[in-house]
Write an enzyme that holds these catalytic residues in place. Sequence first.
Site, PDB file in Angstrom:
ATOM      1  N   TYR A  37       6.604  86.409  57.722  1.00 24.99           N
ATOM      2  CA  TYR A  37       6.472  87.845  57.428  1.00 24.99           C
ATOM      3  C   TYR A  37       5.480  88.543  58.358  1.00 24.99           C
ATOM      4  O   TYR A  37       5.506  89.761  58.487  1.00 24.99           O
ATOM      5  CB  TYR A  37       6.044  88.051  55.961  1.00 24.99           C
TER       6      TYR A  37
ATOM      7  N   MET B 185       1.182  89.970  63.017  1.00 26.00           N
ATOM      8  CA  MET B 185       0.013  90.562  62.384  1.00 26.00           C
ATOM      9  C   MET B 185      -0.505  89.585  61.314  1.00 26.00           C
ATOM     10  O   MET B 185      -0.271  89.769  60.124  1.00 26.00           O
ATOM     11  CB  MET B 185       0.390  91.912  61.762  1.00 26.00           C
ATOM     12  N   PRO B 186      -1.191  88.521  61.762  1.00 24.63           N
ATOM     13  CA  PRO B 186      -1.714  87.553  60.798  1.00 24.63           C
ATOM     14  C   PRO B 186      -2.705  88.210  59.834  1.00 24.63           C
ATOM     15  O   PRO B 186      -3.617  88.918  60.251  1.00 24.63           O
ATOM     16  CB  PRO B 186      -2.425  86.516  61.670  1.00 24.63           C
ATOM     17  N   HIS B 187      -2.484  87.981  58.544  1.00 20.70           N
ATOM     18  CA  HIS B 187      -3.396  88.481  57.523  1.00 20.70           C
ATOM     19  C   HIS B 187      -3.074  87.765  56.219  1.00 20.70           C
ATOM     20  O   HIS B 187      -2.033  87.139  56.082  1.00 20.70           O
ATOM     21  CB  HIS B 187      -3.250  89.992  57.335  1.00 20.70           C
ATOM     22  N   SER B 188      -3.991  87.875  55.286  1.00 24.29           N
ATOM     23  CA  SER B 188      -3.773  87.339  53.957  1.00 24.29           C
ATOM     24  C   SER B 188      -4.178  88.431  52.974  1.00 24.29           C
ATOM     25  O   SER B 188      -4.355  89.583  53.367  1.00 24.29           O
ATOM     26  CB  SER B 188      -4.599  86.063  53.761  1.00 24.29           C
TER      27      SER B 188
END
Length: 152
Positions: A56, A65-68
């Site tokens: 995703y 767009m790496p994020h958590s």
Amino acid sequence: MLKYFYENDLVTYSDKNITDWQEAISESCQNLLDKKIINEAYIEEIIACVKEHGPYIVIVPEVAMPHSSEQSEGVFGTAISFTKMKQDIYFEDPEEEKKASLFFTLAAKNPEEHMENIQKLSELLMTDGLIEDLVATKSFEDYKEVMEKYSN
């Protein structure tokens, strides 16, 4: 936004030959890790989320767009870093669109700032020609040229 990355020393050109998406996420987090904006737990969280939910984080071809979650215990500040990988990183089958060489890594301690950052980044990425120009960059000097080209 390009100036934000530059002025806050959040631009990295990776010289590593990375092909594994997990290693790429880790590499894209390194600048935020070095600045103590995040810790290792946040990197592991991002990787776990991609394993669980699929790639995703690849929002358009060439851009990840790496994020958590914003509630992450491993985040101590709000920032976005930019990392350009040496080659495309494939998150799925190499025939698929899920590949990226531009990584915009988000860390958020403040939900309002986080949403504002995502909005600014989305607007930036809709700029005609910008993604292609950033993909073509190979160095910090190239980045500065693209930054000047798109500065208002």
